[in-house]
Design an enzyme around this catalytic site. Structure first.
Site, mmCIF file in Angstrom:
data_model
loop_
_atom_site.group_PDB
_atom_site.id
_atom_site.type_symbol
_atom_site.label_atom_id
_atom_site.label_comp_id
_atom_site.label_asym_id
_atom_site.label_seq_id
_atom_site.Cartn_x
_atom_site.Cartn_y
_atom_site.Cartn_z
ATOM 1 N N GLY A 172 0.675 -1.155 -0.034
ATOM 2 C CA GLY A 172 -0.038 0.073 -0.139
ATOM 3 C C GLY A 172 0.726 1.521 -0.070
ATOM 4 N N ASP A 300 -12.970 7.595 14.159
ATOM 5 C CA ASP A 300 -12.799 6.725 12.812
ATOM 6 C C ASP A 300 -13.953 5.695 12.791
ATOM 7 O OD1 ASP A 300 -10.717 7.982 13.051
ATOM 8 O OD2 ASP A 300 -9.109 6.192 13.013
ATOM 9 N N HIS A 435 10.926 36.740 10.864
ATOM 10 C CA HIS A 435 11.620 36.497 9.679
ATOM 11 C C HIS A 435 13.254 36.567 10.288
ATOM 12 C CE1 HIS A 435 13.221 36.182 5.947
ATOM 13 N NE2 HIS A 435 14.446 37.340 6.323
#
Length: 446
Positions: A172, A300, A435
């Site tokens: 998979g 789920d 930054h």
């Protein structure tokens, strides 16, 4: 003797824990039951222990990238020591959770729960009746339906390996296979991924997946597409994986990475009149069973629009607890739910893909760029980084954001905020960012 409770929660993962604690805090009599240690997949057998291993792999990757740029020597992963460190995150929580739940007055039970009527459970030799019963049993590996399936290990098995085998084959091409493949490769294993589709990681942006696949193959991981596994056989040296095309792959361990399904097979849902399908228990907008009003489902195991992720399970748990306590008044809002593949580099998405936006008839611009030449990538010598952002024409709404890079799992959260709270591309451009920091790149992405 029948024991009665206001609320019984089956499954003690993140959804179940939230429901049990909140309903108990409101004065309800509550019991929880699980056949596995308390804590659920994410805490014990998934997200958390996996990210510990990813952290070690990131160290190896960073050092390799910086060789010749001021870094000398070569670190290695000691798998045994790494697993000992991992266990410091997983060994203690079950006992701690049981103690915490018991202290709050919640009855803690262990075993396999099975319905015997609409609101009655059999757990071992005892019978329990709940005014409301919540199913939060999560998911399990999807049956492969191949010869030799019993020889295939699960993701749980991988996270418990005392030693790392030399040759691994993953069946998979989803996030489990890719994440574990990247970990195992950095730890020195030879890794193959076999995927039956024409591209892996099908829920993510195709262009960035292609870039990640290239990065994966450059590591030495063999990614085989359009390969259907038909059998796994034992051999003198381990296992042989066979495919429909007659290919054979030798392995010391074969690992299931072909998706998961709701863990509902052993609950005897039919006896409680609970409707369910391949996606789980069928619920209304309040996460209540459409066929048995005494039953709710979260995580789920529930057939909802939410993707199978821990934050979604937590959200649904909160919704269920609220609706049990106050009557059905709340539904889950899945707007802007992000998803991340913690490979190295990481791949993240939130919102729509190009195909999804086109199917909805939306008009949008696509900002797409490979960013290995940007400062944020060059300073750590990252070769495979990029982004794709979809901006709606006219409104400047962020329809979708897709990121590939070391910090994608963090930067994507800025786009989550934008989508969930209707911030526009101009809003993001006008924001003053720290930054140099990876999130400051956002102003150039929109």
């Amino acid at each position: 003797m029948v024991k009665e409770f206001d609320v019984i929660v089956i499954g003690v993962g993140m959804a179940g824990l939230n429901i049990a604690r909140r309903t108990r805090a409101a004065g309800k009599s509550v019991a929880v039951v699980d056949e596995l240690p308390y804590g659920g997949t994410c805490m014990l057998r998934g997200c958390d222990p996996k990210k510990v291993l990813v952290g070690a792999a990131e160290v190896i990757d960073w050092q390799r990238r910086m060789q010749g740029n001021g870094i000398v020597g070569q670190a290695q992963i000691d798998w045994g020591e790494l697993m000992q460190f991992k266990r410091t995150f997983t060994d203690n929580p079950p006992k701690m959770l049981e103690k915490s739940l018991s202290k709050s007055g919640i009855t803690t039970l262990y075993g396999s729960a099975q319905f015997i009527d609409e609101n009655t459970l059999q757990i071992g030799d005892e019978t329990f009746v709940g005014e409301n019963i919540v199913i939060a049993t999560g998911a399990k590996p999807r049956p492969l339906g191949i010869s030799g399936e019993e020889f295939v290990a699960t993701s749980t098995d991988f996270l418990e390996l005392e030693e790392l085998p030399e040759r691994l084959v993953f069946i998979g091409g989803g996030y489990i296979s890719f994440e574990f493949a990247h970990i195992a490769n950095r730890a020195g294993a030879q890794v193959t991924i076999l995927h039956r589709g024409n591209r892996p990681l099908e829920g993510f942006d195709a262009d960035l997946v292609a870039e990640l696949t290239t990065a994966t193959e450059e590591l030495g991981i063999d990614v085989q597409l359009q390969v259907e596994v038909t059998a796994v056989e034992q051999s003198n040296e381990g296992y042989v994986v066979q495919t429909a095309d007659g290919l054979r792959f030798d392995a010391d361990l074969v690992i299931h990475g072909a998706g998961r399904v709701p863990a509902i097979d052993n609950l005897n849902l039919e006896k409680a009149g609970i409707e369910f399908g391949s996606q789980g228990i069928i619920v209304n907008e309040y996460l209540q069973s459409i066929s048995n009003p005494a039953i709710y489902a979260a995580g789920d195991v529930a057939a909802t629009d939410g993707i199978p992720l821990t934050p979604v399970a937590v959200t649904e748990g909160i919704v269920v607890a609220n609706n049990i306590l106050n009557g059905n008044e709340r539904s889950a809002d899945y707007t802007g739910t992000p998803s991340v593949v913690f490979t190295i580099p990481a791949l993240a998405r939130v919102g729509l893909t190009e195909a999804e936006a086109s199917e909805q008839g939306l008009k949008f611009t696509v900002n797409h760029q490979q960013t290995s030449s940007w400062y944020s990538s060059r300073r750590t010598n990252e070769k495979h980084t990029g982004f794709k952002v979809l901006v709606e024409e006219g409104t400047e709404r962020i329809l979708g954001a897709h990121l590939l890079g070391a910090h994608a799992g963090e930067v994507i959260n800025m786009f989550v905020l934008a989508i969930r709270h209707n911030l526009t591309a101009s809003d993001l451009k006008r924001t003053i960012y720290v930054h140099p920091a990876e999130s400051s790149d956002i102003s150039y992405m929109v």
